[in-house]
Design a protein around this motif. Structure first.
Motif, PDB file in Angstrom:
ATOM      1  N   GLY A  88      61.066  31.957   9.348  1.00  0.00           N
ATOM      2  CA  GLY A  88      62.804  31.849   9.700  1.00  0.00           C
ATOM      3  C   GLY A  88      62.962  33.468  10.528  1.00  0.00           C
ATOM      4  N   VAL A  89      64.218  33.290  10.890  1.00  0.00           N
ATOM      5  CA  VAL A  89      64.582  34.342  11.774  1.00  0.00           C
ATOM      6  C   VAL A  89      66.065  34.957  11.183  1.00  0.00           C
ATOM      7  N   ASN A  90      66.233  36.182  11.218  1.00  0.00           N
ATOM      8  CA  ASN A  90      67.645  36.608  10.838  1.00  0.00           C
ATOM      9  C   ASN A  90      68.302  37.327  12.113  1.00  0.00           C
ATOM     10  N   PHE A  91      69.529  36.580  12.339  1.00  0.00           N
ATOM     11  CA  PHE A  91      70.394  36.851  13.429  1.00  0.00           C
ATOM     12  C   PHE A  91      71.586  37.525  12.769  1.00  0.00           C
ATOM     13  N   MET A  92      71.698  38.754  12.916  1.00  0.00           N
ATOM     14  CA  MET A  92      72.665  39.909  12.313  1.00  0.00           C
ATOM     15  C   MET A  92      73.588  40.489  13.233  1.00  0.00           C
ATOM     16  N   LEU A  93      74.636  40.716  12.513  1.00  0.00           N
ATOM     17  CA  LEU A  93      75.606  41.359  13.453  1.00  0.00           C
ATOM     18  C   LEU A  93      76.605  42.246  12.448  1.00  0.00           C
ATOM     19  N   VAL A  94      76.999  43.373  12.863  1.00  0.00           N
ATOM     20  CA  VAL A  94      77.439  44.598  12.156  1.00  0.00           C
ATOM     21  C   VAL A  94      78.552  45.195  13.268  1.00  0.00           C
ATOM     22  N   SER A  95      79.738  45.134  12.654  1.00  0.00           N
ATOM     23  CA  SER A  95      80.904  45.620  13.446  1.00  0.00           C
ATOM     24  C   SER A  95      81.760  46.412  12.807  1.00  0.00           C
ATOM     25  N   ARG A  96      81.927  47.859  13.310  1.00  0.00           N
ATOM     26  CA  ARG A  96      82.807  48.665  12.850  1.00  0.00           C
ATOM     27  C   ARG A  96      83.628  49.317  13.905  1.00  0.00           C
ATOM     28  N   ASP A  97      83.301  50.440  14.436  1.00  0.00           N
ATOM     29  CA  ASP A  97      84.191  50.550  15.753  1.00  0.00           C
ATOM     30  C   ASP A  97      83.589  50.035  16.831  1.00  0.00           C
ATOM     31  N   GLU A  98      82.496  49.653  16.911  1.00  0.00           N
ATOM     32  CA  GLU A  98      81.816  48.691  17.659  1.00  0.00           C
ATOM     33  C   GLU A  98      80.868  47.761  17.082  1.00  0.00           C
ATOM     34  N   THR A  99      80.237  46.748  17.792  1.00  0.00           N
ATOM     35  CA  THR A  99      79.524  45.655  17.370  1.00  0.00           C
ATOM     36  C   THR A  99      78.103  45.880  17.739  1.00  0.00           C
ATOM     37  N   ASP A 100      77.303  45.694  16.777  1.00  0.00           N
ATOM     38  CA  ASP A 100      75.818  45.834  16.880  1.00  0.00           C
ATOM     39  C   ASP A 100      75.354  44.304  16.615  1.00  0.00           C
ATOM     40  N   VAL A 101      74.345  43.941  17.351  1.00  0.00           N
ATOM     41  CA  VAL A 101      73.860  42.750  17.244  1.00  0.00           C
ATOM     42  C   VAL A 101      72.061  42.857  17.121  1.00  0.00           C
TER      43      VAL A 101
END
Length: 613
Positions: free
Chosen positions: A343-356
Motif C-alpha cells: 500500500g501507499v499513504n498519501f498524506m496532507l497536513v494543513s496549518r498556516d501552510e499545506t504540506d503534502v
C-alpha cells in the motif's frame, strides 16, 4: 465554540442511555488473525508483557496514572496491578518497554461480569479500578468502568540544597461503551470523561544571571477530557466490507502558564472510512480514508512581559486550527505461508501552510523455518501531537504552546522472531525512521513570577533514527520465567529553521551546540524474573535501566543521571476470583529523574486486592 461543546456533551449523554458495549472491529480481526497464525505455525506464542492500559510517561515519574481506555472487555480482562512506580522511558510514543506487572488469575472471565481493584501505599499513593457488564449477550454488550490514581507526597531533589517538594496528582477516568451486532453489521457507541489535577513541582532550569523568581508549585493544574464516538462495521464475511467511525474529543486546561490566566481548549473531530473487497485465495483490495480536524481556543493571554524574566510573550499563532488527511489504498494477501500488504499513504497536513507527502505502507511476514518468522514493515504517517496526546505522555507539557504535527516519511523495521524450543522465544530487530518535526522535551528556561515554571517545552527538529534491539523470553512449565529486552537508538538531527509557534525561549540550542535526543535515552535495558514456588504465590523481580538522556539547560547540554529501578512484587491468589499483592519500588534507593527538575518518588511500598465477580 460553546454551542459545539454543548452539542457534543448532549450526544455523549444520549449515548450513555443506550444499551450495549463497544468494541473495535479492526482489533477483533487482528486478534483472530494472530490466533489463526499461532495454530498454523506456532510462531506467535510470545508472552505478552504489556498492560491493558496504554503505557504512558506518567508512569515514569512514579506518580499513579490512569489508563487511556477506549473500551472495557470484562470477558478478557485479567486482574491487573498498576505498576505506577516503575520508571518508563523509551522513544517517541513507544514509551514503555517495561514489564506489565500483571497477575493473571486464570479466571474464566467469560463467566464474570465485573472486576474491582484497590491498592494503597506510602506517599498517599492510591489506585482503584472498577468495571461491570450491564449487558453481556450474543448481540448486545453494555459496559461501564471507572479508574482512579492519586498521590500526595514529598519527593527529594538530586541536590540536597534544593530540599523536597510535594508532588500531587488526582486523576480519574470513567466511561460507558455499547455494542450491538446486527445480522450484517456491528454498531458501536461510547464515551468517557476524565479529569486530572496536578502541580508543577519541578525545579526551574537555570538562566545565566537571572534573579530569583518565585514559582507556583502549590496550585493544581486541571486537565479535563471528554470523548464520544460512534461506528458501524460490516461483518467479516461481507463483500464488500466497510467501516465508518466518527469521534469527538474535547481537551481543556484550567490554566495557562499560571493561575492568573485561563487555559486552552482543544476540539478534535475525527473521521475514519474504509472499503475493501475480497478477490480470491485470501486476496483483498481496499482503501482507507482518515481525516482529523483540530480546532483551538487559545489560552487567555495575560501580558507575560510584566511577569517573566527574561521578558517574552505568548503567541496565539501556536493555536491555529489545522486538519490532517491520510488516503491509503492497499492490496493484502494472506495464506498459510505468506502475509503480504502492499500500500501507499498519501498524506496532507494543513496549518498556516499545506504540506503534502507520501510514505510506503508495506508489510511482509515469511516463515523461514518451522518455528521462525522473518518480518519487514515499511511505513510512515502523521502524528497529530495533540495537546491531549502529549499530556498523557508528559503531563508537564507547556500549556501555552501547541506543537506541530510530526510527519514521518519512512519508518522501517525488519527482524526475526522465533520460538527456538519449547518455552523459549526471541526477537531480533533493527529499524530506520525519518521524521520531520519530531518531538523532544526540554525544560523551559524562563521564570514567571508566581507562574508554572519548568514546564516541558517541545523541541521539534528533523530526525533520522537508527534502532536495534533484541527480546528474549523463557518460561519453564509456568513455574519460572524471565525476560530480557535491550534497545539502542542512534539519532542524527537537522536543526529547525525557527521555533515560531509561541513561547520557546532558550529551548533551541545555539548554532555551535550539538543537538541531543533531549528527554530520550540512548540505551534501555529491561529484565524480569517470575517465580511460582507455591501454586497461589507469584514472586516477581523487575529491573529497568535508561541511560544517555540529556537536557538543554543554561545554554548547554547537560547529561542526566542513568535511571536504575528495581522493584519486587508478591501476589497471592486465594481463589479463582480473589487475590492480594504487595509491591516494593525503587529498591536501589536512587534519586533519579526522567524530566529535568522532576524527581521520581523514593522507595515506596503498596498493597492491594483484586476481585473478579
Amino acid at each position: 465554540m460553546r454551542k459545539i461543546q454543548m452539542v457534543m456533551i448532549t450526544a455523549f449523554l444520549l449515548g450513555m442511555s443506550m444499551p450495549g458495549f463497544a468494541q473495535e472491529p479492526d482489533k477483533n480481526k487482528e486478534e483472530a488473525e494472530n490466533e489463526r497464525a499461532d495454530r498454523q505455525q506456532n510462531l506467535n506464542r510470545e508472552m505478552t508483557l504489556e498492560r491493558e492500559y496504554d503505557p504512558i510517561v506518567q508512569d515514569a515519574v512514579k506518580i499513579n496514572t490512569l489508563p487511556v481506555v477506549r473500551e472495557v472487555n470484562i470477558s478478557k480482562r485479567p486482574i491487573v496491578y498498576s505498576d505506577y512506580a516503575v520508571p518508563v522511558s523509551t522513544t517517541g510514543k513507544e514509551v514503555n518497554v517495561l514489564p506489565a506487572a500483571t497477575f493473571m488469575t486464570e479466571v474464566g472471565h467469560d463467566k464474570r461480569n465485573g472486576y474491582l481493584h484497590f491498592a494503597g501505599g506510602m506517599l498517599m499513593n492510591f489506585n482503584g479500578d472498577f468495571g461491570y457488564h450491564l449487558l453481556n449477550t450474543g448481540r448486545d454488550k453494555l459496559g461501564i468502568f471507572f479508574s482512579h490514581r492519586s498521590t500526595n507526597g514529598d519527593v527529594k531533589f538530586q541536590a540536597d540544597s534544593l530540599g523536597t517538594r510535594k508532588a500531587k496528582l488526582n486523576e480519574n477516568l470513567g466511561g460507558l461503551d455499547f455494542k450491538h451486532r446486527f445480522d450484517v453489521a456491528t454498531l458501536s457507541l461510547g464515551g468517557n470523561f476524565g479529569y486530572s489535577a496536578f502541580n508543577y513541582y519541578g525545579i526551574p532550569a537555570a538562566i545565566d544571571g537571572a534573579p530569583a523568581v518565585a514559582g507556583d508549585s502549590a496550585t493544581n493544574q486541571g486537565n479535563r477530557y471528554i470523548n464520544v464516538y460512534a461506528g458501524i462495521a460490516s461483518g467479516e464475511t461481507s463483500s464488500p466490507g466497510y467501516h465508518v467511525d466518527v469521534d469527538y474529543k474535547n481537551f481543556n486546561q484550567k490554566y495557562a502558564l499560571g493561575k492568573f490566566s485561563a487555559g486552552m481548549t482543544e476540539n478534535n473531530i475525527g473521521l475514519n472510512l474504509g472499503l475493501n473487497s475480497p478477490v480470491n485465495n485470501g486476496q483483498r483490495f481496499g482503501v482507507d480514508l482518515k481525516m482529523n480536524m483540530l480546532v483551538y481556543t487559545a489560552p487567555a493571554l495575560t501580558d507575560y512581559q510584566l511577569l517573566a524574566y527574561p521578558p517574552f510573550t505568548v503567541d496565539s499563532v501556536a493555536f491555529d486550527n489545522r486538519y490532517e488527511v491520510t488516503l491509503n489504498p492497499y492490496y493484502r494477501l494472506e495464506n498459510d505461508n505468506l502475509k503480504l500488504l502492499l500500500g501507499v499513504n498519501f498524506m496532507l497536513v494543513s496549518r498556516d501552510e499545506t504540506d503534502v507527502f507520501v510514505s510506503p505502507n508495506i508489510a511482509l511476514d515469511v516463515p523461514v523455518a518451522t518455528r521462525s518468522l522473518f518480518y519487514i514493515n515499511l511505513g510512515g504517517g502523521i502524528e497529530s501531537n495533540t495537546m491531549y496526546e502529549l499530556s498523557r505522555l508528559n503531563r508537564y507539557i507547556n500549556p501555552a504552546v501547541a506543537p506541530e504535527a510530526s510527519r514521518t516519511w519512512a519508518d522501517t523495521k525488519l527482524g526475526i522472531r522465533s520460538s527456538a524450543s519449547a518455552g523459549l522465544w526471541f526477537d531480533l530487530f533493527a529499524g530506520y525512521k525519518y521524521t520531520e518535526s519530531d518531538v523532544f522535551y526540554n525544560p523551559s528556561s524562563s521564570r514567571i513570577e508566581n507562574g508554572f515554571n519548568n514546564v516541558s517545552t517541545v523541541f521539534q527538529p528533523v530526525t533520522q533514527r537508527i534502532q536495534a534491539g533484541a527480546t528474549l523470553k523463557y518460561d519453564h512449565k509456568h513455574v519460572f520465567d524471565f525476560y530480557l529486552k535491550g534497545l539502542y537508538n542512534y539519532y542524527t538531527f537537522k536543526r529547525p529553521d525557527a521555533q515560531e509557534n509561541g513561547f520557546a525561549p532558550a529551548v533551541l540550542p545555539d548554532e555551535n551546540d550539538e543537538i541531543e535526543a533531549y528527554g530520550k535515552p540512548v540505551l534501555t535495558i529491561n529484565a524480569g524474573v517470575n517465580v511460582r514456588p507455591l501454586k497461589p504465590l507469584v514472586l516477581s523481580l523487575d529491573y529497568s535501566m535508561a541511560s544517555g538522556m540529556y537536557a538543554y539547560v543554561n545554554k548547554e547540554n547537560v547529561k542526566m543521571n542513568t535511571v536504575n529501578d528495581l522493584s519486587l512484587r508478591a501476589t497471592w491468589k486465594f481463589t479463582d476470583s480473589f487475590g492480594i499483592y504487595a509491591q516494593f519500588n525503587n529498591l536501589l534507593f536512587q534519586r533519579q529523574e526522567l524530566y529535568y527538575g522532576y524527581p521520581l518518588q523514593p522507595f515506596t511500598a503498596m498493597a492491594g486486592f483484586n476481585v473478579n465477580f
